[in-house]
Write an enzyme that holds these catalytic residues in place. Sequence first.
Site, PDB file in Angstrom:
ATOM      1  CB  SER A 179      -0.951   0.006   1.197  1.00  0.00           C
ATOM      2  OG  SER A 179      -2.052  -0.831   0.959  1.00  0.00           O
ATOM      3  CE  LYS A 214      -4.626   1.920  -0.552  1.00  0.00           C
ATOM      4  NZ  LYS A 214      -4.131   0.603  -0.214  1.00  0.00           N
ATOM      5  CB  SER A 222      -4.210   1.701   4.006  1.00  0.00           C
ATOM      6  OG  SER A 222      -3.421   1.177   2.974  1.00  0.00           O
TER       7      SER A 222
END
Length: 429
Positions: free
Chosen positions: A137, A140, A192
């Site tokens: 993640s 991101k 997240s």
Amino acid sequence: MNTRDLRLLLALCLGSALAITAVTWGPAATVSQATPTTTTTTPFSTPNTDSCPQKTKPPNPIDESEVPEPGQPTPTPLAVPIPPVGGSRLGECGVVIPRGAPPVPQDISATAWQVSDLDTGEVLAAKDPHGRYRPASTIKVLLATVALRSLDLNKPVAGTQEDANADGTRVGIGPGGRYTNRQLMQALIMASGNDAAHAIAAQLGGDAAAVQKMNELAKSLYALDTRTASPSGLDGPGMSTSAYDLSVLFREAMTIPVFAELIHTEQVDFPGYPKDPQNPDDKDHPGFPIANDNHLLYDYDGALGGKTGYTDDARQTFVAAAQRDGRRLVVTLLKADVLPLRPSEQAARLLDYGFALPKSATVGKLPETKSASTKGTAGLASPPPKDTDHAEPADEPDNHAGNRTLLLVGGVVLVLALLFGARRVNRHR
């Protein structure tokens, strides 16, 4: 035993009970630290990367998450730039530190890591900086950079069932819910949320279009070890980044003031969504608070914020920045584990190491891009002052400690006073 003796005995018991309560009351972790244990932990050793095992691609996957869809080709490894981006020393695969620098901290399980100066771009120390690993993640950060430069943050967006069905971590978007893009960005960066990533990618043209834009931006920033396969960071065919590249991507994101603000935000309220009209048993889903999942933000003095990540193949990944004495550093971790320390604690040790190095210490440099080199308010944003309105859960053990101390002192004083009183009573008998 007369009444006076009975009262004295009861008071003595009460004082003793207070003292015992003071010792035993509190979080279990406090008790366990003072209690010897015979349990053993899994032996730990820092992964050795001296032979450059991930020079061209990440470690082999442990599942089928990177198997291409039927009819789709298997991506070939990205080309390895020669000379290495950032300088010749960053082509080394083991620990890379300035000449004469002290040894790096112990207990770092991250297979690759890097500490860089957020403002100057100087790389202070690293381990396998260009080795290729999965970002999870932390990618991101790249999606956020694309989205914050493309989307109207005040635009309302309707949640969909496809958002709610996103794989992996979800913040709690529901069909029929109404969200602004700012709220979706909060859910993406703070919590997240893969459902938020889906909702954001849909506005960029869908997952494939969003991935293409992310990869184009990475290439333009000379993050040449990076190729994403999903907007959220879920593993997919060809997914790759490096400790060096993740530093580059984070530095670019930090040129956007809203990004700097969001990674520094501890808690916000997130909207709910209405009941499903097709389900007579469903009820309205009220809003709820979401908190930043980056522990370093709460635990490290001067923390500016960052992004966490985890998948089965990527393991623990992390990127974060902190400020001390006017100096701002960014640390990246790839393929870490929670042994022997949590990734945020490993990051804290590496940041301490970086801050202790002289400003002249360097082993390489991040690429100079137009955004990062821009002077004034557009360049390398700083977050607003930390919000002190919300009490931190980490402060709770300190409150317990104060109460335990009061109980302990009070109990001891009471016992001593009563013992002295008993002595005087016996003298007058």
